[in-house]
Design a protein around this motif. Structure first.
Motif, PDB file in Angstrom:
ATOM      1  N   ILE A 147       0.717  -1.865   7.162  1.00 59.67           N
ATOM      2  CA  ILE A 147       0.251  -2.395   8.358  1.00 59.67           C
ATOM      3  C   ILE A 147      -1.244  -1.791   8.488  1.00 59.67           C
ATOM      4  CG2 ILE A 147       0.272  -2.154  10.912  1.00 59.67           C
ATOM      5  CD1 ILE A 147       3.233  -2.082  10.673  1.00 59.67           C
ATOM      6  N   GLN A 148      -1.760  -0.900   8.229  1.00 62.19           N
ATOM      7  CA  GLN A 148      -3.197  -0.546   8.194  1.00 62.19           C
ATOM      8  C   GLN A 148      -3.912  -1.393   7.303  1.00 62.19           C
ATOM      9  OE1 GLN A 148      -2.836   3.725   7.497  1.00 62.19           O
ATOM     10  NE2 GLN A 148      -3.598   4.196   9.500  1.00 62.19           N
ATOM     11  N   ARG A 149      -3.433  -1.668   6.150  1.00 64.98           N
ATOM     12  CA  ARG A 149      -3.918  -2.442   5.242  1.00 64.98           C
ATOM     13  C   ARG A 149      -4.310  -4.018   5.549  1.00 64.98           C
ATOM     14  NH1 ARG A 149      -4.290  -1.315  -0.475  1.00 64.98           N
ATOM     15  NH2 ARG A 149      -3.860   0.949  -0.497  1.00 64.98           N
ATOM     16  N   GLY A 150      -3.181  -4.371   6.572  1.00 68.45           N
ATOM     17  CA  GLY A 150      -3.370  -5.831   6.967  1.00 68.45           C
ATOM     18  C   GLY A 150      -4.309  -5.744   8.166  1.00 68.45           C
ATOM     19  N   LEU A 151      -4.258  -4.827   8.817  1.00 73.84           N
ATOM     20  CA  LEU A 151      -5.272  -4.680  10.209  1.00 73.84           C
ATOM     21  C   LEU A 151      -6.750  -4.581   9.609  1.00 73.84           C
ATOM     22  CD1 LEU A 151      -3.481  -2.010  12.513  1.00 73.84           C
ATOM     23  CD2 LEU A 151      -3.483  -4.489  12.620  1.00 73.84           C
ATOM     24  N   GLN A 152      -6.918  -3.923   8.609  1.00 71.20           N
ATOM     25  CA  GLN A 152      -8.085  -3.672   8.125  1.00 71.20           C
ATOM     26  C   GLN A 152      -8.732  -4.974   7.499  1.00 71.20           C
ATOM     27  OE1 GLN A 152     -10.205  -0.848   8.487  1.00 71.20           O
ATOM     28  NE2 GLN A 152     -11.865  -2.319   8.110  1.00 71.20           N
ATOM     29  N   ALA A 153      -7.828  -5.715   6.886  1.00 71.78           N
ATOM     30  CA  ALA A 153      -8.214  -7.144   6.275  1.00 71.78           C
ATOM     31  C   ALA A 153      -8.442  -7.990   7.447  1.00 71.78           C
ATOM     32  CB  ALA A 153      -7.158  -7.504   5.295  1.00 71.78           C
ATOM     33  N   THR A 197       5.742  -7.062   5.964  1.00 72.04           N
ATOM     34  CA  THR A 197       5.177  -6.262   6.817  1.00 72.04           C
ATOM     35  C   THR A 197       4.017  -6.671   7.252  1.00 72.04           C
ATOM     36  OG1 THR A 197       6.515  -4.450   6.093  1.00 72.04           O
ATOM     37  CG2 THR A 197       4.748  -3.895   7.260  1.00 72.04           C
ATOM     38  N   VAL A 198       3.008  -6.878   6.062  1.00 71.16           N
ATOM     39  CA  VAL A 198       1.544  -7.480   6.377  1.00 71.16           C
ATOM     40  C   VAL A 198       1.621  -8.623   7.228  1.00 71.16           C
ATOM     41  CG1 VAL A 198      -0.544  -8.244   5.074  1.00 71.16           C
ATOM     42  CG2 VAL A 198       0.667  -6.348   4.316  1.00 71.16           C
ATOM     43  N   HIS A 199       2.566  -9.556   6.713  1.00 70.51           N
ATOM     44  CA  HIS A 199       2.808 -10.885   7.195  1.00 70.51           C
ATOM     45  C   HIS A 199       3.017 -10.940   8.727  1.00 70.51           C
ATOM     46  CE1 HIS A 199       3.808 -15.191   7.260  1.00 70.51           C
ATOM     47  NE2 HIS A 199       4.626 -14.919   8.411  1.00 70.51           N
ATOM     48  N   GLY A 200       3.853  -9.950   9.217  1.00 68.54           N
ATOM     49  CA  GLY A 200       4.189  -9.767  10.716  1.00 68.54           C
ATOM     50  C   GLY A 200       3.005  -9.200  11.317  1.00 68.54           C
ATOM     51  N   ALA A 215      -4.206 -16.431   2.257  1.00 72.68           N
ATOM     52  CA  ALA A 215      -5.319 -15.846   1.575  1.00 72.68           C
ATOM     53  C   ALA A 215      -5.719 -14.474   1.879  1.00 72.68           C
ATOM     54  CB  ALA A 215      -6.595 -16.609   1.641  1.00 72.68           C
ATOM     55  N   LEU A 216      -5.525 -14.083   3.066  1.00 72.38           N
ATOM     56  CA  LEU A 216      -5.694 -12.821   3.506  1.00 72.38           C
ATOM     57  C   LEU A 216      -4.323 -11.926   3.115  1.00 72.38           C
ATOM     58  CD1 LEU A 216      -7.687 -11.244   5.091  1.00 72.38           C
ATOM     59  CD2 LEU A 216      -6.282 -11.706   7.411  1.00 72.38           C
ATOM     60  N   GLU A 217      -3.489 -12.514   3.322  1.00 72.51           N
ATOM     61  CA  GLU A 217      -2.212 -11.540   2.713  1.00 72.51           C
ATOM     62  C   GLU A 217      -2.026 -11.626   1.256  1.00 72.51           C
ATOM     63  OE1 GLU A 217       1.768 -13.837   3.750  1.00 72.51           O
ATOM     64  OE2 GLU A 217       0.724 -14.178   5.731  1.00 72.51           O
ATOM     65  N   THR A 218      -2.613 -12.464   0.501  1.00 74.74           N
ATOM     66  CA  THR A 218      -2.596 -12.370  -0.794  1.00 74.74           C
ATOM     67  C   THR A 218      -3.864 -11.382  -1.482  1.00 74.74           C
ATOM     68  OG1 THR A 218      -2.148 -14.478  -1.330  1.00 74.74           O
ATOM     69  CG2 THR A 218      -3.042 -13.635  -3.039  1.00 74.74           C
ATOM     70  N   ARG A 219      -4.818 -11.139  -0.361  1.00 73.32           N
ATOM     71  CA  ARG A 219      -5.824 -10.322  -0.839  1.00 73.32           C
ATOM     72  C   ARG A 219      -5.473  -8.999  -0.614  1.00 73.32           C
ATOM     73  NH1 ARG A 219      -9.786 -12.891   1.151  1.00 73.32           N
ATOM     74  NH2 ARG A 219      -9.461 -11.982   3.338  1.00 73.32           N
ATOM     75  N   VAL A 220      -5.002  -8.664   0.572  1.00 78.91           N
ATOM     76  CA  VAL A 220      -4.319  -7.412   0.804  1.00 78.91           C
ATOM     77  C   VAL A 220      -3.133  -6.840  -0.141  1.00 78.91           C
ATOM     78  CG1 VAL A 220      -2.827  -6.190   2.432  1.00 78.91           C
ATOM     79  CG2 VAL A 220      -4.592  -7.626   3.450  1.00 78.91           C
ATOM     80  N   LEU A 221      -2.446  -7.895  -0.546  1.00 75.05           N
ATOM     81  CA  LEU A 221      -1.256  -7.435  -1.546  1.00 75.05           C
ATOM     82  C   LEU A 221      -1.941  -6.840  -2.946  1.00 75.05           C
ATOM     83  CD1 LEU A 221       1.435  -9.717  -0.376  1.00 75.05           C
ATOM     84  CD2 LEU A 221       1.461  -7.208  -0.077  1.00 75.05           C
ATOM     85  N   ALA A 222      -2.931  -7.986  -3.387  1.00 77.75           N
ATOM     86  CA  ALA A 222      -3.453  -7.669  -4.675  1.00 77.75           C
ATOM     87  C   ALA A 222      -4.153  -6.059  -4.634  1.00 77.75           C
ATOM     88  CB  ALA A 222      -4.498  -8.758  -4.764  1.00 77.75           C
ATOM     89  N   MET A 253      -2.906  -3.830  -3.402  1.00 79.68           N
ATOM     90  CA  MET A 253      -1.908  -2.882  -3.561  1.00 79.68           C
ATOM     91  C   MET A 253      -1.045  -3.092  -5.098  1.00 79.68           C
ATOM     92  SD  MET A 253       0.033  -2.498   0.063  1.00 79.68           S
ATOM     93  CE  MET A 253       0.048  -4.229   0.574  1.00 79.68           C
ATOM     94  N   GLY A 254      -1.836  -3.802  -5.908  1.00 80.67           N
ATOM     95  CA  GLY A 254      -1.116  -4.327  -7.189  1.00 80.67           C
ATOM     96  C   GLY A 254       0.173  -5.146  -6.972  1.00 80.67           C
ATOM     97  N   ILE A 255       0.193  -5.864  -6.033  1.00 82.39           N
ATOM     98  CA  ILE A 255       1.402  -6.845  -5.836  1.00 82.39           C
ATOM     99  C   ILE A 255       0.786  -8.181  -5.952  1.00 82.39           C
ATOM    100  CG2 ILE A 255       2.932  -7.666  -4.077  1.00 82.39           C
ATOM    101  CD1 ILE A 255       2.981  -5.031  -2.614  1.00 82.39           C
ATOM    102  N   ALA A 256       1.865  -8.851  -6.736  1.00 82.93           N
ATOM    103  CA  ALA A 256       1.375 -10.361  -7.257  1.00 82.93           C
ATOM    104  C   ALA A 256       1.405 -11.224  -5.953  1.00 82.93           C
ATOM    105  CB  ALA A 256       2.457 -10.904  -8.238  1.00 82.93           C
ATOM    106  N   ASP A 257       0.556 -12.307  -6.138  1.00 81.71           N
ATOM    107  CA  ASP A 257       0.588 -13.353  -5.170  1.00 81.71           C
ATOM    108  C   ASP A 257       1.905 -13.793  -4.652  1.00 81.71           C
ATOM    109  OD1 ASP A 257       0.098 -15.594  -3.617  1.00 81.71           O
ATOM    110  OD2 ASP A 257      -1.406 -16.514  -4.873  1.00 81.71           O
ATOM    111  N   PRO A 258       2.414 -13.504  -3.347  1.00 83.39           N
ATOM    112  CA  PRO A 258       3.955 -13.896  -3.094  1.00 83.39           C
ATOM    113  C   PRO A 258       4.033 -15.458  -2.957  1.00 83.39           C
ATOM    114  CG  PRO A 258       2.429 -13.180  -1.163  1.00 83.39           C
ATOM    115  CD  PRO A 258       1.717 -12.807  -2.320  1.00 83.39           C
ATOM    116  N   TYR A 259       2.785 -16.065  -2.927  1.00 81.54           N
ATOM    117  CA  TYR A 259       3.041 -17.603  -2.733  1.00 81.54           C
ATOM    118  C   TYR A 259       2.851 -18.410  -4.105  1.00 81.54           C
ATOM    119  CZ  TYR A 259       2.545 -16.477   2.005  1.00 81.54           C
ATOM    120  OH  TYR A 259       2.649 -15.804   3.464  1.00 81.54           O
ATOM    121  N   GLU A 260       2.751 -17.640  -5.079  1.00 77.42           N
ATOM    122  CA  GLU A 260       3.034 -18.072  -6.506  1.00 77.42           C
ATOM    123  C   GLU A 260       4.387 -18.034  -6.941  1.00 77.42           C
ATOM    124  OE1 GLU A 260       0.751 -19.578  -8.855  1.00 77.42           O
ATOM    125  OE2 GLU A 260      -0.681 -19.593  -6.949  1.00 77.42           O
TER     126      GLU A 260
END
Length: 166
Positions: A36-42, A125-128, A148-155, A157-164
């Motif tokens: 959540i903090q990563r999402g908020l900061q982004a 969680t980031v989406h929410g 784009a914001l979600e993808t950047r936050v997840l990247a 954290m080393g997580i692949a683009d969830p929309y790909e």
């Protein structure tokens, strides 16, 4: 409980309450808080919403409660992966919202989409969290910004683009 994200001036304060209606040992409070903090900061860096902190409640539920909430608040008679209730940013510049994650749906989707369950949980969680700040994906341009914001936050954290496609 308050926690600041980042160091120095301009950090986002977070008051987070986590409720477990089901057993979720892989989703401890510290992990959910970090996402959540990563999402908020982004979102803060993005500048769409002017806020200085957030008060968020996150509830992890089972199938029956997920279905009941989705039916009561969205008129849809099935459990969905994440529901967010956004209450806006108050005069104190604190954003308030509730997030509900339905664990069985999250797990099923992760299997079906061939994603790691924790990666999918991080995404939802980031989406929410972004929804709690007022981000939405009804219009195409808003969806593009939010994704784009979600993808950047997840990247980050080393997580692949969830929309790909997997």
């Amino acid at each position: 409980m308050r926690n600041s994200l980042g160091d120095g001036a301009g950090s986002v304060a977070l008051s987070l309450s986590v409720q477990y209606a089901v057993d979720a040992p892989t989703l401890p409070r510290w992990r959910l808080r970090r996402w959540i903090q990563r999402g908020l900061q982004a979102a803060r860096d993005d500048g769409l919403v002017d806020f200085q902190g957030a008060e968020i409640s996150l509830r992890i539920v089972g199938q029956a409660e997920g279905r009941q909430l989705n039916h009561a608040f969205r008129g849809r008679d099935y459990a969905t992966n994440v529901l967010t209730f956004e209450y806006g940013v108050g005069p104190d510049r604190i954003a308030r919202g509730d997030i509900v994650l339905c664990l069985p749906v999250l797990r099923r989707e992760a299997r079906e989409q061939r994603k790691a369950p924790l990666a999918h949980a991080a995404h939802l969680t980031v989406h929410g969290a972004l929804h709690a700040l007022g981000y939405d994906h009804i219009k195409a341009r808003d969806a593009k910004r939010m994704e784009a914001l979600e993808t950047r936050v997840l990247a980050g954290m080393g997580i692949a683009d969830p929309y790909e496609p997997q």
